[in-house]
Design an enzyme around this catalytic site. Structure first.
Site, PDB file in Angstrom:
ATOM      1  N   SER A 141       0.834  -1.197   0.000  1.00 51.40           N
ATOM      2  CA  SER A 141       0.000   0.000   0.000  1.00 51.40           C
ATOM      3  C   SER A 141       0.865   1.241   0.000  1.00 51.40           C
ATOM      4  O   SER A 141       2.028   1.203   0.434  1.00 51.40           O
ATOM      5  CB  SER A 141      -0.887  -0.021   1.259  1.00 51.40           C
ATOM      6  OG  SER A 141      -1.374   1.254   1.581  1.00 51.40           O
ATOM      7  N   TYR A 154      -0.213  -0.789  10.809  1.00 50.95           N
ATOM      8  CA  TYR A 154      -0.484  -1.240   9.436  1.00 50.95           C
ATOM      9  C   TYR A 154       0.591  -0.711   8.489  1.00 50.95           C
ATOM     10  O   TYR A 154       1.135  -1.460   7.670  1.00 50.95           O
ATOM     11  CB  TYR A 154      -1.864  -0.750   9.002  1.00 50.95           C
ATOM     12  CG  TYR A 154      -2.222  -1.113   7.575  1.00 50.95           C
ATOM     13  CD1 TYR A 154      -2.723  -2.372   7.271  1.00 50.95           C
ATOM     14  CD2 TYR A 154      -2.077  -0.186   6.545  1.00 50.95           C
ATOM     15  CE1 TYR A 154      -3.061  -2.712   5.965  1.00 50.95           C
ATOM     16  CE2 TYR A 154      -2.415  -0.510   5.238  1.00 50.95           C
ATOM     17  CZ  TYR A 154      -2.906  -1.771   4.959  1.00 50.95           C
ATOM     18  OH  TYR A 154      -3.235  -2.095   3.658  1.00 50.95           O
TER      19      TYR A 154
END
Length: 248
Positions: A141, A154
């Site tokens: 990401s 994350y």
């Protein structure tokens, strides 16, 4: 990489990008086993995609990882593509959340987003090495490059996964040249995980289509949609790029 005839183990395939990857891989002639925690979603996926194989399993459970590989070998007759797609994003501030909750959630998030993909890769490599052409695809990401304030763990996990993929590529160039280690950087995608988060999302269908186009072109780094422009911006003006994602 030719998609026809691929034997695919894909985690997190019950919804979102994983489900669309499964749909498009099957349509291209691949034999695909998806895994996920939600048996109901897996059943729906199997109904929607004739020929799709499913296995209820949880990356957070270490004992489920060998079961995933064993199921792939038994049902597919081998393995030529591993897609580490499953992930979770928990949003909180460490200084304001009860410590006991933080400790539990850090363990779960790192286990799911970083430790399990590395371990699943290690379990899969002996079988991938038997294929004439193979790949490990790790889904990352933009938050691996510029973290979001509320998703510190994350972002750290995805940054670790990107570094692992790059180092694995170096290793495979020496030890198993027939296997490619592919880093996929996604922008914000319209998936259940991202419900209520941000704007300007691309569809899971578009994300999957671009990933598979990158695989067909034998690319080792696939930057999907707006991720291409964002990574360029980060190289040229990192503070500006960081500011764009800091608040999600």
């Amino acid at each position: 990489m030719e998609l026809q005839g691929l034997k695919v183990l894909l985690t997190g395939g019950g919804s979102g990008v994983g489900l669309e990857l499964a749909r498009q891989l099957v349509a291209a002639g691949g034999d695909v086993l998806i895994t996920g925690r939600d048996e109901g979603r897996l059943d729906v996926a199997a109904t929607q995609i004739p020929g799709l194989r499913t296995l209820a399993a949880d990356l957070a459970r270490a004992e489920d990882l060998p079961r995933m590989v064993d199921a792939a070998l038994a049902q597919l007759g081998g393995l030529s593509l591993l897609v580490n797609n499953a992930g979770i994003q928990l949003n909180y501030h460490l200084a304001t959340r009860p410590v006991a909750e933080v400790l539990t959630e850090v363990e779960l998030e790192l286990r799911t987003d970083l430790t399990a993909p590395i371990q699943l890769t290690a379990l899969s490599l002996p079988h991938l090495m038997k294929a004439p052409s193979a790949a490990v695809v790790n889904i990352s990401s933009g938050l691996a490059v510029s973290p979001k304030r509320s998703a510190a763990v994350y972002g750290a996990a995805k940054a670790g996964l990107r570094t692992f993929t790059k180092a694995l590529r170096y290793q495979l160039a020496v030890d198993a040249p027939g296997i490619n280690a592919v880093d996929v950087v996604l922008p914000l995608v319209d998936t259940p995980m991202n419900a209520g988060r941000g704007t300007g999302k691309i569809s899971a269908e578009q994300a999957a289509r671009e990933i598979l186009a990158g695989l067909r072109a034998d690319r080792s780094e696939i930057h999907v949609g707006k991720a291409r422009a964002f990574l360029l911006l980060h190289r040229l003006a990192p503070r500006r790029a960081d500011a764009l994602l800091a608040d999600g």
